[in-house]
Motif scaffolding. Structure first.
Motif, PDB file in Angstrom:
ATOM      1  N   ALA A   1       0.824  -1.213   0.000  1.00  0.00           N
ATOM      2  CA  ALA A   1       0.000   0.000   0.000  1.00  0.00           C
ATOM      3  C   ALA A   1       0.854   1.257   0.000  1.00  0.00           C
ATOM      4  CB  ALA A   1      -0.931  -0.009   1.212  1.00  0.00           C
ATOM      5  N   GLY A   2       1.958   1.246   0.740  1.00  0.00           N
ATOM      6  CA  GLY A   2       2.821   2.427   0.791  1.00  0.00           C
ATOM      7  C   GLY A   2       3.784   2.472  -0.381  1.00  0.00           C
ATOM      8  N   SER A   3       4.519   3.575  -0.470  1.00  0.00           N
ATOM      9  CA  SER A   3       5.471   3.751  -1.563  1.00  0.00           C
ATOM     10  C   SER A   3       6.758   2.979  -1.288  1.00  0.00           C
ATOM     11  CB  SER A   3       5.805   5.238  -1.734  1.00  0.00           C
ATOM     12  OG  SER A   3       4.652   5.970  -2.093  1.00  0.00           O
ATOM     13  N   ILE A   4       7.255   2.281  -2.290  1.00  0.00           N
ATOM     14  CA  ILE A   4       8.572   1.656  -2.228  1.00  0.00           C
ATOM     15  C   ILE A   4       9.587   2.681  -2.727  1.00  0.00           C
ATOM     16  CG2 ILE A   4      10.038  -0.165  -3.184  1.00  0.00           C
ATOM     17  CD1 ILE A   4       7.611  -1.950  -3.388  1.00  0.00           C
ATOM     18  N   THR A   5      10.552   3.017  -1.889  1.00  0.00           N
ATOM     19  CA  THR A   5      11.507   4.065  -2.266  1.00  0.00           C
ATOM     20  C   THR A   5      12.936   3.543  -2.393  1.00  0.00           C
ATOM     21  OG1 THR A   5      11.786   4.654   0.070  1.00  0.00           O
ATOM     22  CG2 THR A   5      10.105   5.868  -1.197  1.00  0.00           C
ATOM     23  N   VAL A   6      13.127   2.249  -2.180  1.00  0.00           N
ATOM     24  CA  VAL A   6      14.452   1.644  -2.352  1.00  0.00           C
ATOM     25  C   VAL A   6      14.322   0.481  -3.335  1.00  0.00           C
ATOM     26  CG1 VAL A   6      15.333   2.319  -0.094  1.00  0.00           C
ATOM     27  CG2 VAL A   6      14.105   0.155  -0.334  1.00  0.00           C
ATOM     28  N   ALA A   7      15.382   0.242  -4.067  1.00  0.00           N
ATOM     29  CA  ALA A   7      15.362  -0.812  -5.090  1.00  0.00           C
ATOM     30  C   ALA A   7      15.598  -2.170  -4.447  1.00  0.00           C
ATOM     31  CB  ALA A   7      16.413  -0.519  -6.155  1.00  0.00           C
ATOM     32  N   ASP A   8      14.562  -2.671  -3.790  1.00  0.00           N
ATOM     33  CA  ASP A   8      14.653  -3.929  -3.056  1.00  0.00           C
ATOM     34  C   ASP A   8      13.524  -4.853  -3.520  1.00  0.00           C
ATOM     35  OD1 ASP A   8      14.805  -6.031  -1.317  1.00  0.00           O
ATOM     36  OD2 ASP A   8      14.672  -4.831   0.513  1.00  0.00           O
ATOM     37  N   PRO A   9      13.828  -5.842  -4.369  1.00  0.00           N
ATOM     38  CA  PRO A   9      12.774  -6.712  -4.899  1.00  0.00           C
ATOM     39  C   PRO A   9      12.002  -7.467  -3.822  1.00  0.00           C
ATOM     40  CG  PRO A   9      14.822  -6.997  -6.125  1.00  0.00           C
ATOM     41  CD  PRO A   9      15.152  -6.172  -4.926  1.00  0.00           C
ATOM     42  N   SER A  10      12.625  -7.702  -2.672  1.00  0.00           N
ATOM     43  CA  SER A  10      11.923  -8.456  -1.628  1.00  0.00           C
ATOM     44  C   SER A  10      10.679  -7.723  -1.136  1.00  0.00           C
ATOM     45  CB  SER A  10      12.866  -8.733  -0.455  1.00  0.00           C
ATOM     46  OG  SER A  10      13.191  -7.531   0.223  1.00  0.00           O
ATOM     47  N   LEU A  11      10.580  -6.431  -1.428  1.00  0.00           N
ATOM     48  CA  LEU A  11       9.426  -5.655  -0.995  1.00  0.00           C
ATOM     49  C   LEU A  11       8.196  -5.890  -1.870  1.00  0.00           C
ATOM     50  CD1 LEU A  11      11.229  -2.280  -0.201  1.00  0.00           C
ATOM     51  CD2 LEU A  11      10.543  -4.080   1.402  1.00  0.00           C
ATOM     52  N   TYR A  12       8.394  -6.501  -3.043  1.00  0.00           N
ATOM     53  CA  TYR A  12       7.240  -6.713  -3.931  1.00  0.00           C
ATOM     54  C   TYR A  12       7.253  -8.067  -4.641  1.00  0.00           C
ATOM     55  CZ  TYR A  12      10.493  -5.643  -7.751  1.00  0.00           C
ATOM     56  OH  TYR A  12      11.546  -5.662  -8.624  1.00  0.00           O
ATOM     57  N   TYR A  13       8.404  -8.749  -4.700  1.00  0.00           N
ATOM     58  CA  TYR A  13       8.540  -9.934  -5.533  1.00  0.00           C
ATOM     59  C   TYR A  13       8.152 -11.194  -4.785  1.00  0.00           C
ATOM     60  CZ  TYR A  13      10.659 -13.247  -8.832  1.00  0.00           C
ATOM     61  OH  TYR A  13      10.874 -14.271  -9.719  1.00  0.00           O
ATOM     62  N   ARG A  14       7.323 -12.056  -5.432  1.00  0.00           N
ATOM     63  CA  ARG A  14       6.849 -13.290  -4.804  1.00  0.00           C
ATOM     64  C   ARG A  14       7.266 -14.535  -5.590  1.00  0.00           C
ATOM     65  NH1 ARG A  14       6.621  -9.838  -1.888  1.00  0.00           N
ATOM     66  NH2 ARG A  14       4.909  -9.027  -0.639  1.00  0.00           N
ATOM     67  N   GLY A  15       8.132 -14.378  -6.578  1.00  0.00           N
ATOM     68  CA  GLY A  15       8.613 -15.527  -7.331  1.00  0.00           C
ATOM     69  C   GLY A  15       9.930 -16.031  -6.771  1.00  0.00           C
TER      70      GLY A  15
END
Length: 299
Positions: free
Chosen positions: A149-163
């Protein structure tokens, strides 16, 4: 004393010849109707081994071609998704250029635009072909990208990636296996998502330095995605070359099989016409002989 009709032996030879012509005529008619010159291997004893080998090779080449065509569709779908991401990055960059305009930029609805772009990014990275998610590594059964829901401001795939980090591979030819594709955890995608998140936060805080940093992140993401497209293009070109070779090989093998078992219709039609004419003449002669009476013999 001479005889005007054939003796018994001659009649038997005539009957045997007629039977052979009749059998050949039936074979020709069946060959024309079916398109196949042979129906049993004993009819092509010299070529039976070649025919079997050609059929086996044709089956294998056909299976590889089908697999490679499916792989080509996957690469095309992935490239289309990356093309869409390039467009999003370019639109986001143009929006940031407008936002950095000191005159009107502060009043533009950047948050709404960025939210829409982030949703598009997630949709592109969740692209499916059939039942498989293409950017999920080996975990193709579920969407690989879930944005918080919040903004992702760092390039960290673990914050959005589920594969996972498995790159898929496929056997594309005898002894040739290629690894292909890309996962949604690639740094280029992480940079893009982070850049848009940074821009969102900086816009709300009216932070010009933050907006400029987001612009730099966008440029890096755009370069990275273009490089990924180049890699997919190279994989697709290699696959096209292999597919062309398979198609040529299949055409060659089909010619071999056809040359052995398919009917040469013009030749068979000519032979059939000749045999039918021979039969008609023989039947006419036989009919006249059968109609001879005792009086005919005595004349």
């Amino acid at each position: 004393m001479s005889f005007r009709i054939a003796d018994l032996a001659h009649g038997q030879r005539l009957t045997s010849t007629l039977a052979a012509i009749q059998a050949r005529t039936r074979e020709a008619q069946m060959a024309i109707a079916s398109g196949k010159a042979v129906r049993r291997y004993d009819q092509i004893a010299d070529d039976a081994g070649l025919l079997l080998r050609a059929r086996d090779a044709r089956t294998l080449a056909g299976a590889l071609l089908d697999r490679n065509q499916t792989l080509a569709r996957r690469l095309q779908a992935m490239d289309s998704a990356l093309d869409g991401l390039v467009g999003i990055a370019q639109r986001a960059r143009a929006a940031l250029v407008r936002r950095l305009d000191s005159g009107t930029g502060r009043n533009m609805p950047l948050t709404t635009e960025l939210d829409s772009m982030l949703a598009e990014i997630a949709a592109r990275l969740n692209t499916k072909l059939g039942e498989d998610h293409l950017f999920a590594g080996s975990r193709t059964d579920r969407p690989p990208v879930v944005l918080p829901a919040g903004s992702i401001t760092v390039a960290d795939p673990s914050l959005y990636y589920r594969g996972d980090e498995v790159r898929l591979s496929a056997r594309v030819d005898e002894g040739v296996e290629i690894t292909y594709g890309v996962t949604a955890s690639d740094p280029a995608f992480a940079d893009l998502i982070a850049a848009l998140g940074q821009a969102r936060v900086a816009h709300a805080a009216d932070d010009r330095a933050g907006l400029e940093q987001a612009m730099a992140g966008l440029d890096a993401a755009l370069d990275g995605i273009i490089d990924l497209r180049g890699g997919l293009g190279a994989e697709a070109a290699r696959l096209d070359s292999i597919r062309d070779a398979h198609e040529a090989g299949i055409a060659y093998l089909d010619d071999i099989v056809s040359g052995i078992e398919d009917t040469d219709v013009p030749t068979v039609m000519t032979r059939l016409a000749q045999d039918q004419a021979t039969l008609e003449a023989a039947y006419a002669v036989t009919g006249r002989l059968a109609a001879l009476s005792l009086a005919d013999y005595l004349r």
